[in-house]
Design an enzyme around this catalytic site. Structure first.
Site, PDB file in Angstrom:
ATOM      1  N   SER A  33       0.909  -1.189   0.047  1.00 43.89           N
ATOM      2  CA  SER A  33      -0.168   0.044  -0.047  1.00 43.89           C
ATOM      3  C   SER A  33       0.892   1.369   0.017  1.00 43.89           C
ATOM      4  CB  SER A  33      -0.876   0.032   1.207  1.00 43.89           C
ATOM      5  OG  SER A  33      -1.902  -1.033   1.112  1.00 43.89           O
ATOM      6  N   GLU A  34       1.898   1.332   0.982  1.00 38.10           N
ATOM      7  CA  GLU A  34       2.721   2.510   1.085  1.00 38.10           C
ATOM      8  C   GLU A  34       3.560   2.736  -0.208  1.00 38.10           C
ATOM      9  OE1 GLU A  34       2.440   4.808   3.422  1.00 38.10           O
ATOM     10  OE2 GLU A  34       1.745   3.996   5.097  1.00 38.10           O
ATOM     11  N   SER A  35       4.285   1.769  -0.652  1.00 33.17           N
ATOM     12  CA  SER A  35       5.504   2.031  -1.778  1.00 33.17           C
ATOM     13  C   SER A  35       5.592   1.132  -2.886  1.00 33.17           C
ATOM     14  CB  SER A  35       6.901   1.888  -0.887  1.00 33.17           C
ATOM     15  OG  SER A  35       7.073   0.630  -0.771  1.00 33.17           O
TER      16      SER A  35
END
Length: 187
Positions: free
Chosen positions: A59-61
């Site tokens: 989700s983040e990166s």
């Protein structure tokens, strides 16, 4: 007669596509695991579900270790530099480089330590932990105290911040996907 053959051919192709799409190989290609050994090591060390770590990273990166957000969050787990400094001090990490947040192993360890900290703070509640990872524990405590959100998965639409609401939904989706696809292989 030609229509019947064409329809049968289309049906066979559709069945083949359906079977291919539901193949574990295809799902693992769509939801890869990168940095598996680092994730498993951090998972064991800090007692955090490896599927949660995967979901956060995805989700983040998107597994890009050099990713930097518009707000300045860095690396695989998109950690804000100020938060990273606090974690390094609290956990006793000793980074060898000044740009340690770009190092996948260090970033995963720092982010997983923080997830463990948040899980302890929220008595192991994964939904609240994910919300706090995005919005901060103070915000989540405020929402809970003011009864703006009860912290449950089935009331995510009550999370006051749209960004956090979507983030929690996305992380939970990826968490469920990884767990289903890898069938507890990472435990």
């Amino acid at each position: 007669m030609k229509r019947g053959r064409r329809a049968a051919g289309v049906l066979i192709v559709l069945m083949g596509v359906f079977l291919l799409i539901n193949s574990p190989l295809v799902w693992k290609w769509m939801y890869p695991i990168k940095y598996q050994s680092e994730i498993l090591e951090a998972s064991r060390r800090y007692q955090v579900d490896p599927y949660l770590i995967l979901a956060i990273i995805r989700s983040e990166s998107g597994f890009q270790p050099d990713n930097v957000s518009k707000k300045g969050a860095v690396g695989l787990m998109q950690i804000m530099p100020d938060t990273a400094e606090w974690i390094v001090e609290q956990a006793g990490f000793q980074p060898k480089r000044k740009d340690y947040l770009y190092d996948p192993e260090m970033n995963i360890n720092i982010g997983t330590w923080y997830l463990s900290f948040l899980q302890q703070r929220f008595q192991g509640d994964v939904v609240k932990t994910i919300a706090a990872y995005n919005a901060g524990p103070g915000k989540v405590n405020g929402w809970l105290t003011r009864e703006q959100w009860n912290g449950e998965r089935d009331t995510l639409e009550d999370i006051p911040f749209g960004e956090t609401r979507l983030y929690v939904q996305r992380v939970l989706y990826y968490h469920d996907r990884y767990r289903t696809i890898y069938n507890d292989d990472l435990r």
